[in-house]
Design a protein around this motif. Sequence first.
Motif, mmCIF file in Angstrom:
data_model
loop_
_atom_site.group_PDB
_atom_site.id
_atom_site.type_symbol
_atom_site.label_atom_id
_atom_site.label_comp_id
_atom_site.label_asym_id
_atom_site.label_seq_id
_atom_site.Cartn_x
_atom_site.Cartn_y
_atom_site.Cartn_z
ATOM 1 N N THR A 34 0.834 -1.195 0.000
ATOM 2 C CA THR A 34 0.000 0.000 0.000
ATOM 3 C C THR A 34 0.871 1.248 0.000
ATOM 4 O O THR A 34 1.854 1.323 0.740
ATOM 5 N N SER B 167 -13.889 -0.427 10.615
ATOM 6 C CA SER B 167 -14.844 -0.627 9.519
ATOM 7 C C SER B 167 -15.091 0.662 8.758
ATOM 8 O O SER B 167 -15.117 0.684 7.518
ATOM 9 N N LYS C 135 -12.072 1.624 6.706
ATOM 10 C CA LYS C 135 -12.078 0.815 5.485
ATOM 11 C C LYS C 135 -13.011 1.430 4.442
ATOM 12 O O LYS C 135 -12.649 1.566 3.266
ATOM 13 N N GLN C 136 -14.217 1.823 4.867
ATOM 14 C CA GLN C 136 -15.177 2.420 3.945
ATOM 15 C C GLN C 136 -14.663 3.743 3.378
ATOM 16 O O GLN C 136 -14.815 4.035 2.187
ATOM 17 N N GLU D 177 -12.192 3.117 0.763
ATOM 18 C CA GLU D 177 -12.870 2.616 -0.443
ATOM 19 C C GLU D 177 -13.453 3.771 -1.254
ATOM 20 O O GLU D 177 -13.440 3.749 -2.480
ATOM 21 N N TRP D 178 -13.976 4.793 -0.558
ATOM 22 C CA TRP D 178 -14.480 5.969 -1.264
ATOM 23 C C TRP D 178 -13.366 6.662 -2.050
ATOM 24 O O TRP D 178 -13.623 7.322 -3.057
ATOM 25 N N GLY E 149 -11.059 4.976 -3.466
ATOM 26 C CA GLY E 149 -10.604 4.023 -4.465
ATOM 27 C C GLY E 149 -9.563 3.036 -3.990
ATOM 28 O O GLY E 149 -8.902 2.385 -4.805
ATOM 29 N N VAL E 150 -9.388 2.917 -2.677
ATOM 30 C CA VAL E 150 -8.392 2.004 -2.111
ATOM 31 C C VAL E 150 -9.108 0.871 -1.393
ATOM 32 O O VAL E 150 -9.855 1.102 -0.448
ATOM 33 N N GLN E 151 -8.882 -0.351 -1.827
ATOM 34 C CA GLN E 151 -9.507 -1.520 -1.222
ATOM 35 C C GLN E 151 -8.529 -2.197 -0.265
ATOM 36 O O GLN E 151 -7.522 -2.757 -0.692
ATOM 37 N N ARG E 152 -8.813 -2.117 1.028
ATOM 38 C CA ARG E 152 -7.986 -2.788 2.014
ATOM 39 C C ARG E 152 -8.893 -3.417 3.071
ATOM 40 O O ARG E 152 -9.940 -2.866 3.416
ATOM 41 N N SER E 153 -8.476 -4.534 3.618
ATOM 42 C CA SER E 153 -9.283 -5.237 4.616
ATOM 43 C C SER E 153 -9.175 -4.564 5.973
ATOM 44 O O SER E 153 -8.230 -3.796 6.245
ATOM 45 N N ARG E 154 -10.112 -4.888 6.852
ATOM 46 C CA ARG E 154 -10.038 -4.374 8.225
ATOM 47 C C ARG E 154 -8.796 -4.900 8.927
ATOM 48 O O ARG E 154 -8.180 -4.187 9.722
#
Length: 212
Positions: A24, A43, A46-47, A50-51, A53-58
């Motif tokens: 990352t 959580s 994370k959201q 995502e807004w 444009g980055v997808q990462r897990s908790r």
Amino acid sequence: MPEFDRLNGDSGWIDLEFMERERTPEEVVEMGIQLHLAVLSISNTKQHLEWLGVQRSRTAIHNWVQKADLQPKGTRTSNYVALDETVIQLGTERYWLYAAVDPKTNEFLHVRLFPTANSGLTHVFLRELREKHDIDDATFLIDDADHLQAALSRLGLRFHIRRHGNRNSVERVFREVKRRTSSFSNTFSNVEPTTAESWLEAFAVWWNRCQS
């Protein structure tokens, strides 16, 4: 939220040496750590990413905070130290967060999480505080808890029993800790005490940056 106002580009206080094996971008990790410490649950952090444009897990975001190993640092000399403890809930278990705060700056000097509160553990906390800071000539502001008085007396440290005034600084800090932990109770539902303590230390570093 007012906490967002405290976010800025100055993230030099975050040690990113652990990023050597991270895929990352550093600026994303910095933002994730600051967002989680300042205002958001894992959580919601994370959201938010995502807004952008980055997808990462908790789990990944949780690991960023843990791997950064943030702890209050730097030797200080304080005339007064506000000392107290408060209960932190870890799942169904109760733990005691000990904190020493400089009432002049509202900054954490030291934090520790213990399974109970007694004179022996208070002595351990004070001994660690003494190793980090020059507090031998300080006056400790405490409530009337016997275990606090016993440990301070054992170490020959001065104290005043106060329920108001300068000692309120530690109460204000504890209120903020309570607000943050209650807003993401899922984070402390299934964690080890050492993990929770690591987060609380990281929060203390972020809090101190906001006071300066």
